[in-house]
Design a protein around this motif. Structure first.
Motif, mmCIF file in Angstrom:
data_model
loop_
_atom_site.group_PDB
_atom_site.id
_atom_site.type_symbol
_atom_site.label_atom_id
_atom_site.label_comp_id
_atom_site.label_asym_id
_atom_site.label_seq_id
_atom_site.Cartn_x
_atom_site.Cartn_y
_atom_site.Cartn_z
ATOM 1 N N THR A 534 0.663 -1.168 -0.017
ATOM 2 C CA THR A 534 -0.042 0.144 -0.024
ATOM 3 C C THR A 534 0.904 1.176 -0.036
ATOM 4 O O THR A 534 1.853 1.447 0.952
ATOM 5 C CB THR A 534 -0.840 0.071 1.370
ATOM 6 O OG1 THR A 534 -1.627 -1.283 1.365
ATOM 7 C CG2 THR A 534 -1.658 1.460 1.350
ATOM 8 N N ASP A 535 0.454 2.282 -0.831
ATOM 9 C CA ASP A 535 1.399 3.342 -0.769
ATOM 10 C C ASP A 535 1.234 4.055 0.516
ATOM 11 O O ASP A 535 0.380 4.263 1.399
ATOM 12 C CB ASP A 535 0.482 4.522 -1.809
ATOM 13 C CG ASP A 535 1.639 5.520 -2.325
ATOM 14 O OD1 ASP A 535 1.249 6.573 -1.439
ATOM 15 O OD2 ASP A 535 2.207 5.430 -3.100
ATOM 16 N N SER A 536 2.467 4.703 0.987
ATOM 17 C CA SER A 536 2.691 5.220 2.241
ATOM 18 C C SER A 536 1.977 6.500 2.480
ATOM 19 O O SER A 536 1.829 6.886 3.703
ATOM 20 C CB SER A 536 4.243 5.408 2.443
ATOM 21 O OG SER A 536 4.721 6.389 1.363
ATOM 22 N N SER A 537 1.245 6.902 1.400
ATOM 23 C CA SER A 537 0.649 8.110 1.636
ATOM 24 C C SER A 537 -0.851 7.885 2.209
ATOM 25 O O SER A 537 -1.671 9.113 2.255
ATOM 26 C CB SER A 537 0.469 8.959 0.172
ATOM 27 O OG SER A 537 -0.237 8.057 -0.756
ATOM 28 N N LEU A 538 -1.226 6.642 2.573
ATOM 29 C CA LEU A 538 -2.307 6.392 3.200
ATOM 30 C C LEU A 538 -2.733 7.241 4.375
ATOM 31 O O LEU A 538 -2.228 7.704 5.326
ATOM 32 C CB LEU A 538 -2.352 5.115 3.670
ATOM 33 C CG LEU A 538 -3.405 4.280 4.490
ATOM 34 C CD1 LEU A 538 -4.634 4.315 3.652
ATOM 35 C CD2 LEU A 538 -3.181 3.171 5.062
ATOM 36 N N VAL A 539 -3.934 7.824 3.927
ATOM 37 C CA VAL A 539 -4.353 8.777 5.156
ATOM 38 C C VAL A 539 -5.132 8.010 6.386
ATOM 39 O O VAL A 539 -5.378 6.921 6.185
ATOM 40 C CB VAL A 539 -5.486 9.549 4.761
ATOM 41 C CG1 VAL A 539 -4.945 10.782 3.633
ATOM 42 C CG2 VAL A 539 -6.807 8.937 4.200
ATOM 43 N N GLY A 540 -5.202 8.168 7.513
ATOM 44 C CA GLY A 540 -5.743 7.644 8.686
ATOM 45 C C GLY A 540 -4.694 6.900 9.442
ATOM 46 O O GLY A 540 -5.144 5.734 9.857
#
Length: 645
Positions: A534-540
């Motif tokens: 999963t891309d590290s820019s994931l929010v939350g």
């Protein structure tokens, strides 16, 4: 003739009998058993040779013993059954010394004819057994025929087996008296525990027997007789114990108790906390809540109870699941009202429903032979079909959400009625799927499609000119309750997994027991692998890490905030490390707290819903495969278990 005279005649015959004349099992029958029972007072008309049992499968027996006699309490052939059977006699070759095969044969007949005694003899040795239902046979007479020349022994033998005595034994009373003796003995065990080993013969004899919808499962310490549900009709069961102190106890549980309590936590140990009706008192004893009855069982008794419950409840569950699978009802809401049980297929304008009823009345199957003469109205329901099987029954239910509107919506319900029950009774289980289809019984899904694509358009076409109907007005309020989610096996977009995960999360949120780790291991592993890239820019990320910390520390959110390190600076790589730890942990557990499984599912939902994920087809397929059994379990318990708690 007086009893004493009858005994004298029996004694005189047995004293003059020479068993050296016996050369075969036929001789044992004709020259020994038949004369003996004649002198014991049994009329010939009360005897039946080779009593037929349609369910008998000789292939499963080591040897089919032909010389078998059955003595009944009546000469009426139609009444010669389990209620009137007194004695079964199996005659062996005079040279036979091993009676075990004959005992097994007699026990087989005993299961269906329920005699008071069965006798095995080779003309030299006579063994008389008594059977108490579901218990090991008890040898009550073991004697050589030569000893019967003694007047006292012959008189005692006569008194125990004479027709005048045996025919007056009440079978139910005989079992009750046996149970009473066990109960009295049980009290003595409190003061003499060393007798327990001696009384091990009081155990039930293990067996499993299925006759249509009746299942009996027996272990040494526990017996469960269950009437399985059919066509959404309710089942029930009765539980008995072989222990001396509980011998007279019979616990009856209804459909609600079975589904609301027994059917969860199958294939788990009582000590794991996965079954709500167990409470462990110490290492070797459990308190068990069965309906309104509470008993204390040893670990051995508890193990046998778990085995019986697992076997019975798995079949109980299978009966319900198979019925829903065959009739394709899972996607529809189950309703029960005014004695009606069924599934809501769709909702229509009340005016449209009135026209549907009118059309069905005009096209009654008895009034024509066109393709539309397939209806018959019964009260407010509409029966569809005129062949060997009725296709379907539909009936209206006022939709309570719209009951105050001038043109309220009417729920069209696919009714489960006696026709389904009668069908399942008269058809073999293996033929049930073969009789479902457009020419037989319609499934709920097909019935809904037929209503929408054929019946409703035909009704509008037929009445549109006559009543100047507005198609838009009639059809605008049709509510189609068909699920719009992609079938799990067809999913290619990862986000299509979310509705299934949300179902599981809702189920786990209601779950009050621990859950077996076995069903969670592949689920944790497959979904952790699925979201790994999963891309590290994931929010939350704070939401994910907060849930992971709650799993690890089992604390409240406030305690977590004050006791934990500053996890707000963590990233997705740290979260994946925690998820990997959960996968490793579950592999070393026998059971999991349902709250932890709930938190893990929330994490998976959040990542899939908000993240940009790179995944392979193999990872997606593994996730779908791991999700399916867990989702099916959640679907079953949400629909059938929780409403009864």
């Amino acid at each position: 003739m007086s009893i004493s005279e009858q005994i004298q005649q029996f004694t005189k015959w047995i004293q003059t009998f020479d068993n050296r004349i016996l050369k075969s099992e036929y001789d044992v029958e004709q020259k020994f058993i038949m004369p003996m029972f004649k002198y014991l007072g049994y009329p010939d008309k009360y005897r039946c040779n080779k009593h037929p049992l349609k369910i008998y499968d000789p292939v499963k027996q080591e040897k089919k013993l032909e010389i078998t006699q059955f003595y009944f309490a009546t000469d009426n052939i139609t009444k010669q059954n389990a209620d009137t059977c007194l004695i079964i006699v199996i005659c062996l070759d005079p040279q036979a010394t091993n009676f075990q095969g004959a005992i097994e044969q007699a026990k087989f007949y005993d299961n269906y004819l329920n005699p008071l005694f069965f006798i095995i003899t080779n003309g030299y040795k006579v063994n008389v057994f008594r059977r108490i239902t579901y218990h090991q046979e008890e040898l009550v007479i073991d004697i050589n025929a030569d000893l019967l020349i003694n007047n006292e022994i012959a008189s005692k033998f006569y008194n125990q087996l004479s027709f005048s005595f045996v025919k007056n034994i009440d079978k139910k009373t005989a079992n009750i008296l046996a149970h009473s003796r066990f109960s009295i003995t049980g009290k003595a065990l409190v003061y003499h525990p060393e007798l327990q080993d001696i009384l091990a013969k009081a155990n039930f004899e293990p067996s499993t027997k299925r006759e249509i919808n009746r299942l009996t499962v027996v272990r040494p310490k526990v017996l469960i007789e269950c009437n399985l549900p059919k066509a959404f009709e309710e089942g029930n069961c009765q539980i008995q114990f072989s222990s001396i102190t509980l011998r007279s106890l019979k616990i009856s549980l209804n459909h609600q108790c079975i589904l609301g309590s027994l059917i969860t936590g199958l294939q788990t140990q009582a000590s794991w906390g996965c079954r709500s009706f167990f409470k462990q008192l110490d290492k070797s004893n459990f308190e068990v809540y069965l309906g309104q009855t509470t008993v204390v069982l040893s670990d051995v008794e508890t193990t046998d109870l778990c085995f019986c419950i697992d076997t019975v409840c798995q079949e109980y569950k299978n009966s319900i699941v198979e019925f829903e699978n065959y009739l394709e009802t899972w996607d529809f809401e189950f309703v029960e009202f005014s004695g009606v049980r069924g599934f809501i297929l769709l909702s229509v304008n009340s005016k449209l429903w009135e026209l549907m009823q009118r059309f069905a009345n005009e096209f009654n199957y008895a009034q024509g032979k066109s393709e539309w003469h397939i209806f018959h109205q019964e009260n407010i329901s509409i029966r569809i079909g005129r062949g060997i099987y009725d296709h379907a029954y539909i009936l209206p239910q006022i939709n309570p959400k719209f009951s105050l509107l001038p043109h309220e919506l009417i729920n069209i319900v696919y009714e489960i009625n006696n026709a389904h029950s009668q069908f399942s009774e008269r058809e073999e289980i293996t033929s049930w799927p073969q009789c479902i289809g457009t020419r037989g019984i319609w499934t709920a899904k097909y019935t809904q499609q037929w209503l929408l694509s054929k019946y409703i358009p035909k009704v509008f076409e037929y009445y549109s000119q006559k009543f100047k109907l507005s198609e838009a007005e009639l059809l605008q309020n049709i509510a189609n309750y068909q699920s719009d989610r992609t079938p799990l096996k067809d999913i290619s977009d990862i986000k299509e997994l979310i509705p299934y995960l949300q179902d599981i999360q809702s189920w786990l949120n209601m779950y009050i027991e621990n859950i077996a780790a076995l069903i969670l291991r592949s689920y944790y592993r497959a979904f952790t692998n699925l979201v790994r890239n999963t891309d590290s820019s994931l929010v939350g990320i704070d939401y994910i890490l907060g849930n992971l910390h709650r799993i690890n520390w089992e604390n409240t959110p406030d305690e977590l905030f004050s006791n934990s390190r500053d996890w707000k600076n963590w990233n997705f790589k740290d979260a994946m490390q925690c998820l990997n730890q959960q996968v490793a942990r579950i592999n070393n557990c026998e059971y999991e707290n349902s709250f932890k499984a709930d938190l893990m599912t929330r994490i998976f939902v959040w990542i899939i819903e908000n993240g940009k994920i790179r995944f392979s087809q193999a990872q997606l397929n593994a996730a779908k495969q791991a999700l399916l059994p867990l989702w099916e379990l959640s679907r079953f318990e949400t629909r059938h278990v929780y409403p009864h708690r």
